[in-house]
Enzyme design. Sequence first.
Site, mmCIF file in Angstrom:
data_model
loop_
_atom_site.group_PDB
_atom_site.id
_atom_site.type_symbol
_atom_site.label_atom_id
_atom_site.label_comp_id
_atom_site.label_asym_id
_atom_site.label_seq_id
_atom_site.Cartn_x
_atom_site.Cartn_y
_atom_site.Cartn_z
ATOM 1 N N SER A 13 36.971 2.628 75.315
ATOM 2 C CA SER A 13 36.428 3.364 76.465
ATOM 3 C C SER A 13 35.200 2.641 76.971
ATOM 4 O O SER A 13 34.177 2.630 76.296
ATOM 5 C CB SER A 13 36.017 4.771 76.031
ATOM 6 O OG SER A 13 37.112 5.464 75.503
ATOM 7 N N CYS A 17 33.105 -0.126 85.987
ATOM 8 C CA CYS A 17 32.204 -0.119 87.156
ATOM 9 C C CYS A 17 30.890 -0.828 86.857
ATOM 10 O O CYS A 17 30.161 -1.211 87.764
ATOM 11 C CB CYS A 17 31.855 1.301 87.575
ATOM 12 S SG CYS A 17 33.103 2.509 87.200
ATOM 13 N N ASP A 259 43.553 5.256 87.200
ATOM 14 C CA ASP A 259 43.874 4.301 88.262
ATOM 15 C C ASP A 259 45.369 4.072 88.452
ATOM 16 O O ASP A 259 45.767 3.400 89.401
ATOM 17 C CB ASP A 259 43.208 2.951 87.971
ATOM 18 C CG ASP A 259 41.695 2.998 88.113
ATOM 19 O OD1 ASP A 259 41.165 4.076 88.425
ATOM 20 O OD2 ASP A 259 41.065 1.940 87.923
ATOM 21 N N ASN A 281 37.871 9.989 85.126
ATOM 22 C CA ASN A 281 37.229 10.861 84.151
ATOM 23 C C ASN A 281 37.653 12.310 84.323
ATOM 24 O O ASN A 281 37.914 13.009 83.345
ATOM 25 C CB ASN A 281 35.701 10.752 84.259
ATOM 26 C CG ASN A 281 35.138 9.709 83.325
ATOM 27 O OD1 ASN A 281 34.816 10.013 82.194
ATOM 28 N ND2 ASN A 281 35.082 8.464 83.769
ATOM 29 N N TYR A 402 14.110 19.726 102.264
ATOM 30 C CA TYR A 402 13.195 18.965 103.105
ATOM 31 C C TYR A 402 11.784 18.982 102.541
ATOM 32 O O TYR A 402 11.228 20.030 102.228
ATOM 33 C CB TYR A 402 13.140 19.517 104.537
ATOM 34 C CG TYR A 402 11.894 19.060 105.257
ATOM 35 C CD1 TYR A 402 11.708 17.707 105.526
ATOM 36 C CD2 TYR A 402 10.877 19.948 105.599
ATOM 37 C CE1 TYR A 402 10.540 17.255 106.136
ATOM 38 C CE2 TYR A 402 9.705 19.506 106.212
ATOM 39 C CZ TYR A 402 9.543 18.160 106.474
ATOM 40 O OH TYR A 402 8.392 17.710 107.054
ATOM 41 N N TRP A 410 14.683 17.032 110.132
ATOM 42 C CA TRP A 410 16.136 17.094 110.344
ATOM 43 C C TRP A 410 16.733 15.975 109.482
ATOM 44 O O TRP A 410 16.564 14.792 109.796
ATOM 45 C CB TRP A 410 16.515 16.842 111.807
ATOM 46 C CG TRP A 410 16.089 17.913 112.758
ATOM 47 C CD1 TRP A 410 14.964 17.928 113.517
ATOM 48 C CD2 TRP A 410 16.791 19.125 113.088
ATOM 49 N NE1 TRP A 410 14.909 19.067 114.275
ATOM 50 C CE2 TRP A 410 16.025 19.824 114.043
ATOM 51 C CE3 TRP A 410 18.001 19.693 112.664
ATOM 52 C CZ2 TRP A 410 16.414 21.059 114.584
ATOM 53 C CZ3 TRP A 410 18.393 20.921 113.198
ATOM 54 C CH2 TRP A 410 17.605 21.582 114.143
ATOM 55 N N ARG A 418 24.575 17.386 114.719
ATOM 56 C CA ARG A 418 24.203 17.890 116.054
ATOM 57 C C ARG A 418 24.795 17.023 117.152
ATOM 58 O O ARG A 418 25.288 17.534 118.162
ATOM 59 C CB ARG A 418 22.681 17.935 116.197
ATOM 60 C CG ARG A 418 22.045 19.066 115.414
ATOM 61 C CD ARG A 418 20.545 19.037 115.502
ATOM 62 N NE ARG A 418 20.075 19.245 116.862
ATOM 63 C CZ ARG A 418 18.798 19.262 117.219
ATOM 64 N NH1 ARG A 418 17.855 19.063 116.299
ATOM 65 N NH2 ARG A 418 18.446 19.462 118.461
#
Lengths: 428, 428
Positions: A13, A17, A259, A281, A402, A410, A418
Amino acid sequence: MEIVAFERGHFSSYSACGIPYWVGGDVPERDRLIARSPEEHRARDIDLRMRTEVVEIDVEGARVRARDVDSGVESWTSYDKLVIATGARPIRPSLSGVDAPGVHGVQTLDDGQALLDSLSATEGRRAVVVGAGYIGVEMAEALINRGYEVTVVNRGKEPMSTLDPDMGRLVHKAMEGLGIIMVNDSEVTGFRTGDDGRVGAVVTADAEYPADVVVLGIGVRPETELAKAAGLPLGDRGGLLTDLSMRVRGHENIWAGGDCVEVLDLVSGRERHIPLGTHANKHGQIIGANVGGGYATFPGVVGTAVSKVCDLEIARTGLREKDARRVGLQFETVTIESTSRAGYYPGSAPMTVKMLAERRTGRLLGVQIVGREGAGKRVDIAAVALTAGMTVEQMTSLDLGYAPPFSPVWDPILVAARKAVAAIRSSV
Amino acid sequence: MEIVAFERGHFSSYSACGIPYWVGGDVPERDRLIARSPEEHRARDIDLRMRTEVVEIDVEGARVRARDVDSGVESWTSYDKLVIATGARPIRPSLSGVDAPGVHGVQTLDDGQALLDSLSATEGRRAVVVGAGYIGVEMAEALINRGYEVTVVNRGKEPMSTLDPDMGRLVHKAMEGLGIIMVNDSEVTGFRTGDDGRVGAVVTADAEYPADVVVLGIGVRPETELAKAAGLPLGDRGGLLTDLSMRVRGHENIWAGGDCVEVLDLVSGRERHIPLGTHANKHGQIIGANVGGGYATFPGVVGTAVSKVCDLEIARTGLREKDARRVGLQFETVTIESTSRAGYYPGSAPMTVKMLAERRTGRLLGVQIVGREGAGKRVDIAAVALTAGMTVEQMTSLDLGYAPPFSPVWDPILVAARKAVAAIRSSV
């Protein structure tokens, strides 16, 4: 349960990546990429047979034939339940010189080690990467980090064909800014070898690119030869077809994941082959639950992926323009420029967000983001919105985090939403 | 449209959220926080009257009485449509010495400038921050960054009462690690002043904390005295009540938005007062659309907020344990430790995620995150899932962006969701 597992390679295992980051030096040693060694699996009572390749599945007889890779000895093993997790195989074009020393794939830990050995063995500093998808750009970064002159030869108009070309162009420009030579629209026709038999150049119809080492990153295909020979159902992309519980369609006692399977794209309603560790996974967890008598399902994907080249972050989810067209969707696209933080906050970096929304309904179809720090994982906002089937109008009121160090007031995703609302309205 | 706007202060549109970063030195100058100057508003044909305070709303007569702050001259202005955006007022306890020089609020740019002037005027390096909410912790960071010895005196058991105390404790420990002295469970009873009349110490029932400068960060209340006097509808938290179009309830021609209104919490179904720029900006956009004859609504919030103290990121969305209990919800909580990136990738930093899910239904109720880089904005995943009403089981299959530099293969949010599913199952 009595569990027997077969693995033809040297490792059980591990994080494939992570290979580009090991090659690039960010990850200091190979073993850091190993999640669980054969011994650890065995300590969990799994009879793990390393260097043992399954060469036949006898569905009728409910047994598999396995071959010891080193000795060639074969034997049959019966099963009550079978799990197929054969992964993917890198595409290796049948071109002259493709098997020459110095031409490397980077699918397995063994591949990574071979590449590192090859880099050590040559004095030359010229690397050519063939392909400009995730592996291609990540390997370009790895080789730049190791001090190589890097040329990327890419068949497509722009790198990162998982993005629309207008967004891929931003990646192209950023890669050039890093000193990477990008050759787009260019098909490799072969590999020239030197007197020592080692690769010396990558050849295209138009030019020759000198290379002391070549990395192939031109994609993978599901490794389903075994499954095909056994008569199991494969999809258009060559992957095994499963139901929602990851059971192979029409086969009560056979499961498949990772895969080697196709997954349902929830946005387009089509099966796709998306070889990513995050899906693999989940598949493993779901198959484990179901084989063990529990219940879990894999409803599908929305096509989220994220990557980076040095400090450039690249992300996408949902459909590209051509994906949407292919399934008959009409849509509007908008592209906006924003920043990762409040404009006045130090480290605020530009970010480009492209958004696709369905004509009339305004349903979100896809998002692509290219930017610096903070750009990549913002795609998760869109991934969840896609999963929930939100419209861009609904997205404009999302209550996102934010504060000046984290986002403009925004968020870039809201700015894009938007603008998408306005585009949908004006298109009727 | 003929637009008249009244502002009693010296500045028109600015980022109050940026004040701590200006005080701390991350933002080099005040004017960087100004989004639009009075002149820019006037260039858009808005008749902006600065330093002019509205002192009465005559709803019956559809007019407002305004007073020129400097001259005291008053006049009436009629309206067809009225928008109330009076914001919030910092809570200033009526304690002895609270008005002494050296005791500062940080609500407005004027406040920020006064604090900076005060810091310049004293040689002393001892700062006491009263309150440990967003403003309190951000100001603690600002003052640490300026080289002050900082003590935070906090009424609650732990800092950041917008988190559950177990998560607040992580903030507490991290703040101590930064050299900030945290005094919890402690109510300020007054401010001792020196011979010069300037503040000298913060006094609590148990102790006295020497202070050359004091910053008050004990929260804000909706600034709705005017609205109240005019008979407009206020909620339990003193904020104006509006409908979904941000129209004041029962008043066809009056709208209100920003920190002076209450907002609907979509998770609990209750009205709350959440003074955040991100909501205020959305309100402005929605009111503008509706007053202008268009159509837009503000469906509500899920209570997302993000902040940081130096490199510690703090985020929350949805309900805390006590919020859930208050509305009669039964729930399970789970807390997990994960990392911001693949464990083997450089810069991978720990992250704690707490998740609340409703008993039986498994509906996500809230998420709190404390960690380093990459922790804060991950809360957006949960914010969108809350908006969509997802269950934690649905969340386990979310297709989130994964690559080693961005996330472990199971994103921390997915790890928490999986654990929450197990908790819900075992609770029945």
